[in-house]
Write a protein that holds these residues in place. Structure first.
Motif, short mmCIF file in Angstrom:
data_model
loop_
_atom_site.label_atom_id
_atom_site.label_comp_id
_atom_site.label_asym_id
_atom_site.label_seq_id
_atom_site.Cartn_x
_atom_site.Cartn_y
_atom_site.Cartn_z
N VAL A 73 -34.87 15.04 -1.81
CA VAL A 73 -33.76 15.88 -1.39
C VAL A 73 -32.50 15.30 -2.01
O VAL A 73 -32.25 14.10 -1.93
CB VAL A 73 -33.64 15.91 0.16
CG1 VAL A 73 -32.41 16.69 0.58
CG2 VAL A 73 -34.90 16.52 0.77
N ASP A 74 -31.73 16.17 -2.68
CA ASP A 74 -30.49 15.73 -3.32
C ASP A 74 -29.40 16.68 -2.85
O ASP A 74 -29.32 17.82 -3.31
CB ASP A 74 -30.67 15.78 -4.84
CG ASP A 74 -29.40 15.35 -5.57
OD1 ASP A 74 -28.52 14.71 -4.94
OD2 ASP A 74 -29.28 15.69 -6.77
N GLY A 75 -28.58 16.21 -1.90
CA GLY A 75 -27.58 17.10 -1.32
C GLY A 75 -28.28 18.24 -0.59
O GLY A 75 -29.16 18.03 0.22
N GLY A 76 -27.95 19.46 -0.95
CA GLY A 76 -28.57 20.62 -0.31
C GLY A 76 -29.76 21.15 -1.06
O GLY A 76 -30.22 22.26 -0.79
N ASP A 77 -30.26 20.38 -2.02
CA ASP A 77 -31.36 20.87 -2.86
C ASP A 77 -32.62 20.05 -2.69
O ASP A 77 -32.57 18.83 -2.49
CB ASP A 77 -30.97 20.79 -4.36
CG ASP A 77 -30.04 21.91 -4.77
OD1 ASP A 77 -29.82 22.84 -3.96
OD2 ASP A 77 -29.52 21.84 -5.89
N LEU A 78 -33.75 20.75 -2.83
CA LEU A 78 -35.02 20.07 -3.06
C LEU A 78 -35.16 19.91 -4.57
O LEU A 78 -34.92 20.87 -5.31
CB LEU A 78 -36.19 20.92 -2.55
CG LEU A 78 -36.30 21.11 -1.04
CD1 LEU A 78 -37.30 22.22 -0.75
CD2 LEU A 78 -36.75 19.81 -0.38
N VAL A 79 -35.54 18.71 -4.99
CA VAL A 79 -35.66 18.48 -6.44
C VAL A 79 -37.10 18.05 -6.75
O VAL A 79 -37.62 17.11 -6.14
CB VAL A 79 -34.68 17.39 -6.90
CG1 VAL A 79 -34.79 17.19 -8.42
CG2 VAL A 79 -33.26 17.77 -6.52
N ILE A 80 -37.72 18.75 -7.68
CA ILE A 80 -39.08 18.39 -8.11
C ILE A 80 -39.01 18.00 -9.58
O ILE A 80 -38.59 18.79 -10.43
CB ILE A 80 -40.05 19.58 -7.93
CG1 ILE A 80 -40.06 20.06 -6.47
CG2 ILE A 80 -41.46 19.19 -8.38
CD1 ILE A 80 -40.94 21.28 -6.21
N GLY A 81 -39.40 16.76 -9.87
CA GLY A 81 -39.41 16.29 -11.25
C GLY A 81 -40.43 17.06 -12.07
O GLY A 81 -41.47 17.48 -11.56
N ALA A 82 -40.13 17.23 -13.37
CA ALA A 82 -40.96 18.08 -14.21
C ALA A 82 -42.40 17.59 -14.28
O ALA A 82 -43.32 18.39 -14.42
CB ALA A 82 -40.38 18.15 -15.62
N MET A 83 -42.62 16.27 -14.22
CA MET A 83 -44.00 15.76 -14.36
C MET A 83 -44.70 15.57 -13.00
O MET A 83 -45.74 14.94 -12.92
CB MET A 83 -43.99 14.45 -15.13
CG MET A 83 -43.71 14.64 -16.62
SD MET A 83 -44.98 15.65 -17.45
CE MET A 83 -46.35 14.49 -17.46
N THR A 84 -44.10 16.12 -11.95
CA THR A 84 -44.76 16.09 -10.65
C THR A 84 -45.98 17.02 -10.70
O THR A 84 -45.90 18.13 -11.20
CB THR A 84 -43.80 16.59 -9.56
OG1 THR A 84 -42.59 15.84 -9.67
CG2 THR A 84 -44.39 16.44 -8.18
N THR A 85 -47.12 16.52 -10.22
CA THR A 85 -48.35 17.33 -10.33
C THR A 85 -48.44 18.36 -9.20
O THR A 85 -47.79 18.24 -8.16
CB THR A 85 -49.60 16.44 -10.26
OG1 THR A 85 -49.66 15.85 -8.96
CG2 THR A 85 -49.59 15.37 -11.32
N HIS A 86 -49.28 19.36 -9.46
CA HIS A 86 -49.57 20.36 -8.43
C HIS A 86 -50.06 19.68 -7.15
O HIS A 86 -49.68 20.07 -6.05
CB HIS A 86 -50.66 21.33 -8.90
CG HIS A 86 -50.24 22.21 -10.04
ND1 HIS A 86 -49.31 23.22 -9.89
CD2 HIS A 86 -50.62 22.26 -11.33
CE1 HIS A 86 -49.15 23.86 -11.05
NE2 HIS A 86 -49.93 23.28 -11.94
N ALA A 87 -50.89 18.67 -7.30
CA ALA A 87 -51.46 17.99 -6.13
C ALA A 87 -50.35 17.34 -5.31
O ALA A 87 -50.39 17.36 -4.07
CB ALA A 87 -52.48 16.95 -6.57
N GLU A 88 -49.35 16.77 -6.01
CA GLU A 88 -48.24 16.15 -5.28
C GLU A 88 -47.39 17.19 -4.56
O GLU A 88 -46.89 16.95 -3.46
CB GLU A 88 -47.39 15.32 -6.26
CG GLU A 88 -48.12 14.06 -6.72
CD GLU A 88 -47.51 13.41 -7.97
OE1 GLU A 88 -47.81 12.23 -8.19
OE2 GLU A 88 -46.77 14.10 -8.71
#
Lengths: 289, 815
Positions: free
Chosen positions: A66-81
């Motif tokens: 969580v970054d401020g009011g946003d959820l942040v998903i890194g580009a290399m985050t897997t579907h499983a994660e």
């Protein structure tokens, strides 16, 4: 055994290193971000990059926060994660519901958020999720970073705003307190691409819908979304009749094509049916049901 | 649910004789230590790849291989023209460009004149590696002159349809069999027509007609087809490692094709990763690997990829059927007539007994008692891949069981009668066996109603019907489907059954070593059936030797006696019987040796499991192990008795065996999406004596999954341009565990009266019986929408369209 054409491989050591490798090799280079679409295409010799730049080792591109009011998903985050993320589930059920029906565990363990977005398959489930939630992507090149709305990210099938020499580094979604969300998919068999999927979030406040988003995939919805249906619903109570009319409008904005997954009229019917089912559950969840 | 295992246990804990025990072959499979064709790597081995046609029908105007030949690492590029230039001293033609099929047709090894299906073999590259071979394929330039493809069997017979087999001088697209026939009939046409005429005139009777398609599907074994060929130029010995379900039959075919002396050909089928009929035919790729080793003098490996397997190898079904039934309004079936348009693809490559050109389809009269039945099958060529009998079909009994079981449900709906009640009214009764069917099959044994009652009891049939009524009142769509099937398996009696003139009897050889342990050599070839376990158990049952003491050898023509191979559920009915017979020969010889040792008459001896003893003096006896040592020792043997304890046998079955079963499927259908969820599946099989109940259940599980796949998702469709729309596992969908419910199995045991141990084949029962149960359940669920029939596969889209009242051709591209 299917065999790809000759190809070189290099493992990027940093985002900057990956960008400079992309600049060096131009359009002959492709990023490897899981590879569960790219490698089969290479084995069928439908894709034949000269060099693969593997992003696997770049931990800075991986993770959910969580970054401020946003959820942040890194580009290399897997579907499983994404599937297993308590942070994402806390704010949006749609992530877990969509990921549960994306491919199979083997693919989910390797395939990534950024890889899926940049592959830009017209049947990609995460594109519908991203469009429904009105997320943004961050794209980095040697000139710096820029932000693009997911609803403006796709240029067409398999084409995005990411240019040669650029990397999608993260995807951001605004947190909406009180939102309920849901995802519906019809597939011919578990692990198949969708015949149609629909996802939605709805914020119901004081008995009326104050905010909502609808995403659709595999049915030719422009930018994977249904803005007319959303506009119709805002300010109205989430009655069955209103949700049904929104679903009808959503389906009307779709332009599916017939293929072995189903004929166009069936897909249009599904767009309506699944949008309605997603809206019902999202509205109910927003109202604490 | 398994049979009670009452056999005594060996020191290793295995049953001595019949009973559940773990498969001995799994020791290597679960460790990843199997040895498949692609695991075979010989010194100096080269690799190869096949260039395939992108067109379904096109004339080849030129092929330029110069760029491919110039690629470093390429050893040879072979085209149809090259093969035409290789003289072949054999009975079947004068060069290598064409080869015989198992149905006396010819098939191009590499296309010379034109291509006749998408994926047909056009050129062959031999290179240092698989990668180089594939790279070279892209450098071959072929000029095609496209012709109109014939993708619909119904189009094939149009007067203006393009002629596919102009190579044979044909003037239409009818398949001609070895007897010169273009139409195959069975049963009594006159009496059947008369029965229908009477029924149509009788107000107390009904006639129901239904068009039923069994679409083209593919066996899709996990391991694709491949071979490694090596011709030793010094000895003249050809060794072929190959994915074959019938190594001996293949050796004979290669002797015919290649003109090589049969004694110089050794065919080895190592571990085979699934066959389902896909590995019965001889494919151009196998022949090309042989040509490759002849041309290069090196071992050559050919291994097709998944798309090649799906697009070019033996398919199954593609039967377009029009079925009609006459019955009284009380539900007594009077007659059935079926017309079939059979799509055989571009070459008639069907593998089946010669006298049965439509396979055993004419067993379609099913499990019911009525006097008049008739069928007519019209086979046609189309621009699709050849094949036709594959995918665990028991020589087209799959189509037969499906059409009758679907038809009975259509009749039930017409009569507004419960489909279970209708079946119970018509099932054959125990006292009718052996029963001669109206199309000439002698069913050996059965207690059909008992089996059906067991299935209904496990299902809780009446309760399910109550639940269904309640759900319907709430607008929920639950369906219950029944299928009762009878198969005839174990081909077969050699007087009526042969393939390419090779009678379908099986040889076997059993040697008992001095220490009482033995080696059993089989002609049949396991592709996952567990032969190394069950055949040891048969010997164990007959001789009392623990199964772990019997080594089973198979899959190598130099190591095993001749036989026709494993398909059509024939291993247990034919070779299983042979195993029993050869073991009994050993037992009889052991009696003579025991009598000599015990200094008594053989007539004074009695057998108990593993031992001959003197009548009335049970302590005095010799175990089979003791007798084995005596047979190799210095004991003076009676006159006429040779030393050692070995025997051979060739088993010629007097009849087929007739396994049967009753399956009940329960589904829930979502009418808003057309999605089908299989909630329960009850399968009660009667395959006679069960040698290893655990293996039987495993085979039933696999077959049920096959049936779910065919009923709901599997399909090789084509578009009108001739493109195969099922050429990868993204498009050809196989079911997963998610689509399969927890199978609920039951059994009855009605031993085959003519099989030495009373066993019947079961390998394909579930594949044969289950599709109708699933489809019947789905149609039952959506019958409130006025649906009486919808063709497979019942994908969500097809179910939705059926609910909309739209009949669609499921085998064509979706429009």
């Amino acid at each position: 055994m299917q065999t790809p054409a000759p190809v070189d491989y290099v493992r990027a050591t940093s985002v900057e290193n990956a960008i400079s490798l992309l600049e060096q090799h131009g359009e002959d280079a492709r990023l490897l971000a899981g590879g569960h679409s790219l490698l089969p295409m290479m084995k069928l010799r439908l894709a034949r990059p000269e060099i693969l730049v593997d992003l696997q080792g770049l931990s800075e591109l991986r993770g959910i926060k969580v970054d401020g009011g946003d959820l942040v998903i890194g580009a290399m985050t897997t579907h499983a994660e994404i599937l297993d993320s308590p942070i994402l589930s806390e704010h949006y059920a749609i992530f877990r519901e969509a990921e549960k029906v994306i491919a199979d565990p083997v693919v989910r363990n390797k395939g990534t958020m950024g890889g899926s977005m940049c592959q830009a398959d017209p049947s990609e489930d995460l594109s519908a999720v991203g469009a429904a939630l009105k997320g943004t992507v961050v794209i980095q090149g040697s000139g710096g970073k820029r932000t693009v709305e997911i609803r403006n990210f796709h240029e067409g099938p398999y084409e995005t705003k990411v240019k040669d020499g650029e990397i999608l580094t993260e995807v951001r979604f605004p947190i909406r307190p009180g939102a309920g969300s849901a995802y519906e998919k019809v597939e011919r068999r578990v692990g198949d691409w969708p015949v149609c999927s629909a996802g939605a979030y709805v914020v119901v406040s004081g008995g009326t819908v104050t905010d909502c988003g609808i995403g659709l995939t595999a049915v030719g919805a422009s930018h994977f979304c249904a803005p007319d249906a959303e506009a119709y619903l805002i300010g109205k109570p989430p009655t069955e009749a209103n949700l049904a009319e929104a679903a009808r409008l959503a389906a009307e904005s779709c332009d599916p094509t017939s293929d072995q997954r189903g004929p166009a009229d069936y897909k249009k019917h599904l767009a309506q049916e699944l949008t309605l089912r997603a809206l019902r559950r999202a509205a109910a969840a927003s109202q604490g049901a | 649910m398994t049979a009670v295992d009452d056999a005594p246990l060996s020191a290793a804990g295995n049953p001595i004789g019949f009973g559940s025990m773990k498969r001995v072959e799994d020791q290597r499979f679960v460790r990843g230590q199997g040895n498949y064709v692609d695991d075979v790597n010989l010194p100096g081995m080269l690799h190869s790849a096949i260039l395939r046609s992108p067109y379904a029908h096109a004339r080849i105007t030129s092929i330029d291989t110069s760029a491919a030949e110039a690629l470093p690492g390429v050893r040879a590029v072979i085209t149809g023209k090259t093969l035409e230039g290789i003289a072949r001293p054999s009975l079947l033609g004068d060069n290598f460009a064409w080869m015989p099929t198992l149905s006396y047709d010819t098939q191009a090894v590499l296309a010379t004149d034109k291509v006749r299906f998408q994926g047909q073999e056009v050129a062959y590259v031999i290179a240092d590696s698989r990668y180089i071979a594939k790279d070279a394929l892209e450098l071959i330039v072929v000029d095609y002159d496209p012709l109109e493809p014939v993708m619909d069997a119904k189009r094939a017979l149009d007067p203006d349809a393009p002629i596919i087999r102009d190579d044979k001088g044909f003037t239409d697209n009818r398949v001609v069999d070895v007897h010169g026939q273009t139409s195959w009939e069975s049963g009594n046409a006159e009496s059947t027509a008369a029965a229908f005429a009477r029924a149509e005139a009788d107000p107390d009777c009904v006639v129901v007609t239904q068009e039923i398609l069994y679409p083209r599907v593919h066996p899709a074994p996990m391991e694709t087809c491949g071979s490694v060929a090596y011709l030793d130029k010094v000895t003249g010995q050809l060794t072929l490692y190959t994915t074959s379900q019938a190594p001996h039959a293949h050796r004979t075919v290669y002797a015919m094709v290649a003109g090589l002396p049969e004694q110089k050909i050794r065919v080895i089928s190592p571990d085979i990763g699934g066959g389902f009929g896909n590995k019965v035919p001889v494919y151009p790729g196998y022949v090309l690997s042989i040509i490759g080793t002849i041309v290069t003098g090196k071992p050559v490996k050919w291994m097709e990829d998944r798309s090649e397997n799906l697009m070019s190898t033996g398919f199954a079904r593609d039967y377009h059927m029009t079925a009609k039934v006459a019955a009284t309004k009380e539900g007594k079936i009077l007659a059935v007539d079926v017309d079939v348009l059979a799509d055989h693809g571009a070459f008639n490559g069907v593998a089946q007994p010669t006298n049965f050109p439509a396979g055993f389809f004419n067993i379609f009269s099913g499990s019911y008692d009525y006097p008049d039945a008739h069928c007519k099958v019209d086979p046609v060529y189309t621009n699709k891949a050849p094949g036709g009998v594959a995918y665990a079909c028991s020589f087209r009994i799959t189509e037969a069981a499906y059409v009758i079981e679907r038809l009975v449900d259509c009749l039930a709906q017409e009569l507004q009668m419960d489909p279970a009640e209708l079946r119970l009214k018509n099932l054959l009764r125990p006292e009718q066996f052996p029963y001669m069917s109206p199309t000439g099959w002698e069913y050996d044994s059965g207690e059909y109603e008992k089996t059906m009652r067991v299935a209904m009891e496990i299902a809780g049939y009446d309760e399910l019907r109550r639940e269904q009524a309640e759900k319907r009142a709430r607008g929920e769509y639950m369906g219950i489907g029944i299928s009762f099937f009878t198969e005839g398996v174990g081909a077969g009696p050699r007087r009526t059954m042969d393939i390419l003139g090779l009678g379908m009897a099986d040889g076997i050889e059993l040697r008992i070593h001095p220490t009482g342990k033995g080696v059993l050599r089989l002609s049949v070839q396991s592709q996952g059936q567990g032969h190394e376990t069950t055949f040891a158990q048969i010997v164990s049952h007959e001789l009392g030797i623990p199964p772990e003491d019997i080594e089973v050898v198979h899959g190598d023509t130099d190591q095993t006696p001749f036989g026709l191979g494993t398909y059509g559920s024939r291993s247990t009915p034919v070779s299983g019987a042979a195993a029993s017979v050869v073991a009994r020969k050993i037992r009889d010889k052991a009696r003579l040796i025991a009598a000599a040792a015990l200094e008594c008459s053989p007539d004074d001896l009695e057998w108990e499991l593993g031992r001959w003893y003197v009548k009335g003096d049970k302590e005095r006896g010799k175990t089979i192990q003791e007798i084995a040592l005596l047979s190799h020792g210095s004991l003076e043997l009676p006159e006429g008795v040779e030393g050692h304890l070995d025997a051979t046998a060739v088993y010629n079955p007097p009849n087929l065996t007739y396994p049967y079963g009753c399956y009940i499927c329960v589904v829930d259908v979502d009418p808003g999406t057309g999605q089908v969820k299989i909630r329960r599946f009850i399968a009660v099989d009667d395959c006679g004596t069960r040698i290893n109940p655990m293996i039987v259940e495993g085979q039933v599980h696999g077959g049920l999954a096959d049936g779910v796949g065919m009923a709901l998702m599997e399909l090789i469709a084509f578009d009108t341009d001739g493109n195969n729309l099922g050429g990868s596992f993204m498009d050809y969908l196989l079911p997963t565990a998610i689509e399969c419910p927890d199978w609920e199995l039951g059994e009855t045991v009605t031993p085959s009266p003519h099989h030495p141990i009373g066993a019947k084949g079961v390998g394909e029962s579930a594949t044969v019986g289950s599709p109708a149960a699933v489809v019947n359940a789905v149609i039952d669920a959506i019958s409130p929408f006025g649906v009486r029939h919808a063709d497979m596969p019942l994908t969500p889209a097809n179910v939705w369209r059926a609910i909309q009242g739209r009949n669609v051709r499921t085998d064509m591209a979706v429009e």
